[in-house]
Design an enzyme around this catalytic site. Structure first.
Site, mmCIF file in Angstrom:
data_model
loop_
_atom_site.group_PDB
_atom_site.id
_atom_site.type_symbol
_atom_site.label_atom_id
_atom_site.label_comp_id
_atom_site.label_asym_id
_atom_site.label_seq_id
_atom_site.Cartn_x
_atom_site.Cartn_y
_atom_site.Cartn_z
ATOM 1 C CD GLN A 2 -2.719 1.407 2.407
ATOM 2 O OE1 GLN A 2 -2.170 1.816 3.419
ATOM 3 N NE2 GLN A 2 -4.015 1.107 2.353
ATOM 4 C CE1 TYR B 22 -3.161 8.970 7.607
ATOM 5 C CE2 TYR B 22 -4.162 6.927 6.865
ATOM 6 C CZ TYR B 22 -3.545 7.665 7.855
ATOM 7 O OH TYR B 22 -3.315 7.105 9.091
ATOM 8 N N GLY C 41 -8.471 -7.604 9.485
ATOM 9 C CA GLY C 41 -7.278 -6.974 10.013
ATOM 10 C C GLY C 41 -6.942 -7.423 11.413
ATOM 11 C CB CYS D 94 -9.721 -4.492 23.619
ATOM 12 S SG CYS D 94 -8.120 -5.133 23.040
ATOM 13 C CB CYS E 108 -3.795 -3.243 17.877
ATOM 14 S SG CYS E 108 -5.539 -3.205 17.371
ATOM 15 C CB CYS F 276 -2.543 -8.484 19.881
ATOM 16 S SG CYS F 276 -4.141 -9.353 19.798
ATOM 17 C CE LYS G 226 -16.827 -3.855 27.993
ATOM 18 N NZ LYS G 226 -16.097 -3.402 29.188
#
Length: 639
Positions: free
Chosen positions: A100, A170, A318, A345, A348, A360, A428
């Site tokens: 990318q 971006y 991802g 959560c 990361c 992680c 949750k």
């Protein structure tokens, strides 16, 4: 899983399956943008796990485009050898490798790039005071050419495809969006003018890499900005066909920008498959061009259904591949129950936004794939783990894998500790995936697990362990004020305790605010009181954004910079502000969310008689990631 593991051909690139690892900046590169061994090990592990296409994280084509302290570069030939080693490492396991290429634009700072911040218009990114400089026509031309040269270097480095980063706020996204592009020249104003720079970049890149080399464009399907001055799904549907006409072969659809980052990388409060509706809309207008969808896709069955319904052609996972790089192989061989699932959560992302390397919560080995393998213990020990929260379960799992004789005891009737309470609100529930995975792993291990077992000195003497691991968790803190015994705790609420119609929650941290949200959802009238000037100040930014929006939507009243002086049973509480003014707040129920204290009762009784180690909240109340990583350090390197 018929479609998920079906090959797909994109020009000269043949993918072995439809699982895509999307680009995620890691900060594993060197400070000068070069490939490192850590980065190679990280990507190679995901290739070994069976992903069909691995899109290497955003790599800047120009020195001004660096968005993170340790971000890959491709703006100089000196980067080619390292990138070549990286592409070969990925391809060695049968995966295809794409690079990318993206410029951070307004979403960076001069302290990171060492250059002025450049953007279509001088509009600062939310939360910053640095005003970007409007790109001149000469600078636009320079960066356009830089994209082309970067693409050529990527091809020379052996990559199978290139993805242009046109989303998340971006530079390419910023030109496309009326929210960030206020120019009045050929590159702004009308829809056609806003398209001009991205289309010129595509044509420049296509001219450098040739007609048969696959080009993917990562497109923003929705900026989630209120009002018409932004990229909406309808605008994105107009953009996508123009990208294809200009030379793009596939479209990778996501959403959100810096200002709406809770939509960009969704915390567990949001629904799964978050951006699939955007990919479906783009698929309708690009027809034969493959579309990649992304956004909280954690389940192989869900991924398969998306493909079967024609909403997308490829599935980007991802965070799911951060949590378990073997996800594709496990799914492809019918071992879906063994997948260690991402719990969303966002630790990361939180680390990345703070300028650190990503980590992680559930996968200790992330970013240290080569040096954190589990090795047999030099000396086998008999180890008793007391308490089965995530830290205790993980310690038991890893200690057993190393060959120790492990017994895990839990006083309650189920494993998981306080996670069950934390996961009580339906939004949750992702947290329970970690408990279920650890339970499955322990069932398959040699760990002797005992529920309904209260460990005391007699029990320890009978077992005669070499080491005691105290993972006994934490208890609610009750401040020493009059009437406090009549108040409930947040844990009481989450256990289903009876609560009145009006509730005063004392404590504006994560536990207090989530409890307030949970009660407000049940039609209670809720007030939060907090000693600090703000609530949830230390919570990951995307999660905090959601919490604040939810509290506002439920009309939860928030009073800051006050101290609770006295609980008035059945009536509310007496507050004291920083000017020593007293105020009474009426409430049927007072709920304490004033923090946790370590549960060390057993530890204090036995610490002088056995080798004893504190773990997780028993050491200091913190987050799940702290317990999980502490457990791994203990189990892998200390015992």
């Amino acid at each position: 899983m018929r479609l998920l593991f079906e090959p797909l051909t994109l020009k000269e690139m043949r993918l072995p399956n439809r699982v895509v690892m999307p680009p995620m900046v890691t900060n594993y590169a060197s400070e000068d943008g070069a490939v490192t061994k850590r980065l190679i090990d990280y990507y190679q592990e995901r290739a070994r796990g069976g992903a069909g296409l691995i899109i290497v994280e955003m790599t800047t084509p120009h020195p001004t485009g660096k968005g993170f302290p340790c971000m890959l570069g491709v703006y100089n030939d000196r980067f080619i050898p390292g990138l070549k080693e990286l592409s070969r490492a990925i391809q060695s396991f049968g995966a295809c490798a794409a690079l990318q290429i993206g410029h951070a634009g307004r979403q960076t700072s001069s302290s990171i790039t060492g250059h002025k911040v450049l953007a279509p218009s001088p509009i600062p990114s939310k939360g910053t005071t640095e005003i970007p400089e409007e790109l001149s026509l000469g600078e636009i031309q320079e960066i356009t050419e830089a994209f082309g040269q970067a693409a050529l270097r990527a091809r020379r480095a052996g990559f199978d495809a290139i993805e242009l980063h046109g989303t998340h706020g971006y530079l390419l996204n910023a030109f496309l969006s009326p929210y960030t592009n206020k120019r009045t020249d050929l590159y702004g104003g009308s829809f056609e003018n806003r398209l001009r720079f991205p289309l010129e970049v595509i044509r420049e890149v296509r001219g450098k890499v040739g007609e048969n080399f696959p080009l993917i464009f990562r497109l923003c399907g929705n900026e989630y900005i209120e009002g018409d001055e932004a990229i909406t799904p309808d605008v994105a549907k107009q953009i996508a066909p123009r990208l294809i006409e200009a030379g793009i072969d596939g479209v990778h659809v996501t959403g959100g920008i810096g200002e709406t980052r809770d939509h960009l990388v969704q915390p567990l409060y949001y629904r799964e498959q978050y951006h699939v509706y955007l990919a479906e809309a783009i698929k309708q207008v690009v027809r034969d061009a493959p579309v990649i969808t992304a956004g909280s896709i954690r389940d192989p069955d869900s991924a398969e259904k998306i493909l079967q319904e024609g909403k997308a052609d490829l599935i980007a996972m991802g965070r799911a591949l951060l949590a378990d790089p073997m996800f594709p192989k496990k799914a492809g061989t019918g071992k879906t129950g063994q997948i260690r699932r991402c719990i969303r959560c966002n630790e990361c992302v939180s680390h990345l936004r703070s300028g650190y390397r990503i980590v992680c919560t559930v996968n200790f080995e992330l970013g240290r794939e080569a040096d954190s393998r589990i090795h047999p213990a030099g000396k086998q020990k008999r180890i008793l783990v007391v308490g089965s929260g995530p830290g205790g379960m993980e310690a038991a799992r890893v200690l057993s894998l190393r060959g120790h004789d492990v017994t895990l005891c839990e006083k309650d009737g189920s494993l998981g500790g306080l996670v069950h309470l934390a996961a009580a609100p339906p939004w949750k529930k992702d947290l329970l995936d970690l408990v279920h995975w650890l339970e499955d792993q322990l069932e398959k291990s040699d760990v002797q697990t005992h529920l309904h077992t209260e460990v005391d000195r007699d029990f320890i003497e009978r077992l005669a362990p070499d080491v005691l691991v105290m993972a006994t968790g934490a208890l609610p803190h009750r401040p020493g004020i009059p009437g406090v015994e009549s108040a409930m705790t947040a844990m009481d609420v989450l256990r289903g305790g009876a609560v009145g119609e009006t509730v005063l929650v004392c404590g504006g941290g994560l536990i207090g605010c989530e409890t307030a949200w949970y009660l407000a959802e049940q039609k209670r009238k809720v007030t939060i009181v907090e000693m600090l000037p703000d609530i949830v100040p230390d919570v990951e930014v995307a999660a905090r954004s959601v919490i604040l929006k939810k509290l506002k939507s439920y009309d939860v009243r928030v009073i800051t910079e006050v101290k609770m002086e006295k609980v008035l049973p059945g009536q509310g509480a007496l507050l004291l502000d920083r000017n020593w003014n007293r105020k009474e707040i009426k409430a049927d129920t007072v709920v304490l969310a004033t923090g946790l204290v370590p549960n060390r009762t057993l530890y204090e009784q036995v610490k002088d008689s056995w080798e004893t180690v504190l773990l997780g909240d028993a050491k200091k109340p913190r987050r799940i990631i702290d317990a999980m990583h502490e457990a791994n350090h203990l189990a892998r390197f200390q015992l």
